[in-house]
Design a protein around this motif. Structure first.
Motif, PDB file in Angstrom:
ATOM      1  N   VAL A 193       8.129  12.858   2.451  1.00  0.00           N
ATOM      2  CA  VAL A 193       8.013  11.463   2.138  1.00  0.00           C
ATOM      3  C   VAL A 193       8.938  10.691   1.919  1.00  0.00           C
ATOM      4  O   VAL A 193       9.350   9.483   2.328  1.00  0.00           O
ATOM      5  CB  VAL A 193       6.991  11.422   0.874  1.00  0.00           C
ATOM      6  CG1 VAL A 193       6.949   9.794   0.487  1.00  0.00           C
ATOM      7  CG2 VAL A 193       5.564  11.769   1.156  1.00  0.00           C
ATOM      8  N   LEU A 194      10.081  11.355   1.083  1.00  0.00           N
ATOM      9  CA  LEU A 194      11.509  10.835   0.945  1.00  0.00           C
ATOM     10  C   LEU A 194      12.200  10.430   2.292  1.00  0.00           C
ATOM     11  O   LEU A 194      12.718   9.241   2.420  1.00  0.00           O
ATOM     12  CB  LEU A 194      12.237  11.671   0.190  1.00  0.00           C
ATOM     13  CG  LEU A 194      11.916  11.742  -1.535  1.00  0.00           C
ATOM     14  CD1 LEU A 194      12.844  12.665  -2.308  1.00  0.00           C
ATOM     15  CD2 LEU A 194      11.881  10.319  -2.113  1.00  0.00           C
ATOM     16  N   MET A 195      12.056  11.508   3.150  1.00  0.00           N
ATOM     17  CA  MET A 195      12.689  11.388   4.416  1.00  0.00           C
ATOM     18  C   MET A 195      12.006  10.086   5.160  1.00  0.00           C
ATOM     19  O   MET A 195      12.743   9.534   5.934  1.00  0.00           O
ATOM     20  CB  MET A 195      12.528  12.602   5.319  1.00  0.00           C
ATOM     21  CG  MET A 195      13.464  13.723   4.815  1.00  0.00           C
ATOM     22  SD  MET A 195      13.164  15.256   5.710  1.00  0.00           S
ATOM     23  CE  MET A 195      13.886  14.722   7.503  1.00  0.00           C
ATOM     24  N   ILE A 196      10.740   9.889   5.019  1.00  0.00           N
ATOM     25  CA  ILE A 196      10.088   8.893   6.023  1.00  0.00           C
ATOM     26  C   ILE A 196      10.678   7.625   5.322  1.00  0.00           C
ATOM     27  O   ILE A 196      10.851   6.674   6.093  1.00  0.00           O
ATOM     28  CB  ILE A 196       8.460   9.110   5.774  1.00  0.00           C
ATOM     29  CG1 ILE A 196       8.260  10.446   6.447  1.00  0.00           C
ATOM     30  CG2 ILE A 196       7.654   7.904   6.319  1.00  0.00           C
ATOM     31  CD1 ILE A 196       6.751  10.547   6.348  1.00  0.00           C
TER      32      ILE A 196
ATOM     33  N   SER B 298       0.873  -1.116   0.008  1.00  0.00           N
ATOM     34  CA  SER B 298      -0.022   0.026  -0.055  1.00  0.00           C
ATOM     35  C   SER B 298       0.816   1.270  -0.067  1.00  0.00           C
ATOM     36  O   SER B 298       0.581   2.182  -0.717  1.00  0.00           O
ATOM     37  CB  SER B 298      -0.870   0.010   1.030  1.00  0.00           C
ATOM     38  OG  SER B 298      -0.063  -0.121   2.537  1.00  0.00           O
ATOM     39  N   HIS B 299       2.035   1.420   0.676  1.00  0.00           N
ATOM     40  CA  HIS B 299       2.867   2.239   0.645  1.00  0.00           C
ATOM     41  C   HIS B 299       3.289   2.926  -0.947  1.00  0.00           C
ATOM     42  O   HIS B 299       3.394   3.950  -1.136  1.00  0.00           O
ATOM     43  CB  HIS B 299       4.303   2.030   1.289  1.00  0.00           C
ATOM     44  CG  HIS B 299       4.106   2.042   2.881  1.00  0.00           C
ATOM     45  ND1 HIS B 299       3.397   1.025   3.549  1.00  0.00           N
ATOM     46  CD2 HIS B 299       4.382   2.929   3.820  1.00  0.00           C
ATOM     47  CE1 HIS B 299       3.311   1.308   4.861  1.00  0.00           C
ATOM     48  NE2 HIS B 299       4.009   2.286   5.098  1.00  0.00           N
TER      49      HIS B 299
ATOM     50  N   LEU C  37       4.431   3.066  11.903  1.00  0.00           N
ATOM     51  CA  LEU C  37       4.472   4.244  12.263  1.00  0.00           C
ATOM     52  C   LEU C  37       4.958   4.982  11.077  1.00  0.00           C
ATOM     53  O   LEU C  37       4.544   6.091  10.690  1.00  0.00           O
ATOM     54  CB  LEU C  37       6.076   4.617  13.427  1.00  0.00           C
ATOM     55  CG  LEU C  37       6.214   5.769  13.633  1.00  0.00           C
ATOM     56  CD1 LEU C  37       5.128   6.774  14.291  1.00  0.00           C
ATOM     57  CD2 LEU C  37       7.601   5.777  14.420  1.00  0.00           C
ATOM     58  N   SER C  38       5.742   4.382  10.044  1.00  0.00           N
ATOM     59  CA  SER C  38       5.801   5.158   8.836  1.00  0.00           C
ATOM     60  C   SER C  38       4.352   5.222   8.163  1.00  0.00           C
ATOM     61  O   SER C  38       4.647   6.258   7.250  1.00  0.00           O
ATOM     62  CB  SER C  38       6.801   4.175   8.163  1.00  0.00           C
ATOM     63  OG  SER C  38       6.270   2.861   7.924  1.00  0.00           O
TER      64      SER C  38
ATOM     65  N   LEU D 269       3.197   8.981   6.793  1.00  0.00           N
ATOM     66  CA  LEU D 269       2.920   9.167   5.366  1.00  0.00           C
ATOM     67  C   LEU D 269       1.606   9.904   5.290  1.00  0.00           C
ATOM     68  O   LEU D 269       1.388  10.518   4.505  1.00  0.00           O
ATOM     69  CB  LEU D 269       2.942   7.901   4.539  1.00  0.00           C
ATOM     70  CG  LEU D 269       2.780   7.860   3.250  1.00  0.00           C
ATOM     71  CD1 LEU D 269       3.787   9.039   2.447  1.00  0.00           C
ATOM     72  CD2 LEU D 269       2.955   6.653   2.470  1.00  0.00           C
ATOM     73  N   LEU D 270       0.442   9.092   5.906  1.00  0.00           N
ATOM     74  CA  LEU D 270      -0.733   9.719   5.927  1.00  0.00           C
ATOM     75  C   LEU D 270      -0.907  11.043   6.569  1.00  0.00           C
ATOM     76  O   LEU D 270      -1.665  11.824   5.976  1.00  0.00           O
ATOM     77  CB  LEU D 270      -1.783   8.708   6.651  1.00  0.00           C
ATOM     78  CG  LEU D 270      -1.978   7.497   6.197  1.00  0.00           C
ATOM     79  CD1 LEU D 270      -2.801   6.590   6.818  1.00  0.00           C
ATOM     80  CD2 LEU D 270      -2.393   7.479   4.511  1.00  0.00           C
ATOM     81  N   GLY D 271      -0.024  11.244   7.554  1.00  0.00           N
ATOM     82  CA  GLY D 271       0.199  12.902   8.123  1.00  0.00           C
ATOM     83  C   GLY D 271       0.514  13.562   7.135  1.00  0.00           C
ATOM     84  O   GLY D 271      -0.062  14.935   7.212  1.00  0.00           O
TER      85      GLY D 271
END
Length: 270
Positions: free
Chosen positions: A153-156, A94-95, A169-170, A174-176
């Protein structure tokens, strides 16, 4: 002897002026009527076709965030649906699907910003300088917000191995980021409202409005110019506005000269 020389010079100069007037074909030609000149110079108002694109992008953005949340909860948070999600998503996580969709949305925003910039440059050249400046930040804020979100997003994704200690958590981060990017929706909607108002009012160029306010000052339309320096005014804004106005007037005068010569030559031939 000296008293007779000035009349001779005056007589000669008057003869030269008369001769130059007789030899000038433009002066001997018929005069251009004001109606013909006005119809040749004044351009028909052209509406901006970008409001519907801003509204469509706002709808797509909200739909993307909602579908991303549903997909993340259904396929990642809820463990019972993972087999079904793999079948529909072709074994993609899903990511991955969310990031791919986010990139597509970002590309649409880049295309929108380029198209809007092209149309607004034409509006600026037609003399609507105040409208151009009032919407300059609105049309660039969405792409700025999404570009910042892409960096987040790249940092996550890069720190995902470090975040594996906390379950999902990731995904929540991402959703945040996607939810925070919804700040671009009010910018797009406000831009769409401004463009629709501009198209509905069909105003004349700023120069024409200032000339009317100079000719007929009233309490509702006070006489105000950017000449000089006033307390609280931004000198850079004043200089930028005057530079835009000078550039527009140069183009307008060039077009005016060409139209006058063309109409004069046409009437002489007729």
């Amino acid at each position: 002897m000296d008293s007779k020389e000035p009349p001779t010079l005056t007589h000669n100069s008057s003869m030269e002026i008369t001769q130059s007037l007789e030899e000038d074909p433009l002066i001997d030609g018929p005069l251009i009527s004001p109606e013909t000149l006005d119809s040749a110079i004044k351009k028909e108002f052209q509406k901006l076709p970008t409001s519907w694109a801003a509204f469509l992008l706002s709808f797509l953005h909200v739909a993307f965030v909602c579908l991303s949340i549903v997909l993340a909860v259904f396929c990642s948070v809820l463990q019972n649906n993972q087999d079904q999600c793999r079948r529909y998503l072709s074994d993609l996580h899903s990511h991955t699907v969310i990031v791919f969709a986010k990139v597509c949305l970002w590309l649409l925003l880049v295309l929108f910003e380029r198209v809007v910039q092209r149309h607004h440059s034409r509006v600026r050249n037609r003399g609507y300088l105040q409208f151009y400046r009032s919407t300059r930040n609105l049309k660039s804020l969405p792409i700025l917000i999404h570009s910042t979100g892409n960096a987040a997003v790249l940092m996550i994704l890069a720190a995902e191995p470090l975040l594996s200690g906390v379950k999902h958590l990731s995904l929540y981060l991402l959703l945040g980021v996607l939810v925070l990017e919804l700040l671009s929706v009010p910018c797009l909607l406000l831009y769409s409202v401004k463009v629709q108002k501009f198209n509905r009012e069909s105003p004349e160029p700023d120069v024409s409005q200032e000339e009317r306010s100079h000719g007929f000052p009233s309490p509702t339309h006070p006489l105000c110019t950017e000449t000089g320096f006033r307390d609280g005014s931004n000198l850079e804004d004043v200089v930028e506005k005057q530079a835009d106005l000078i550039e527009y007037l140069k183009q307008h005068n060039s077009l005016l000269s060409k139209r006058i010569l063309s109409l004069t030559a046409q009437q002489i031939r007729d």
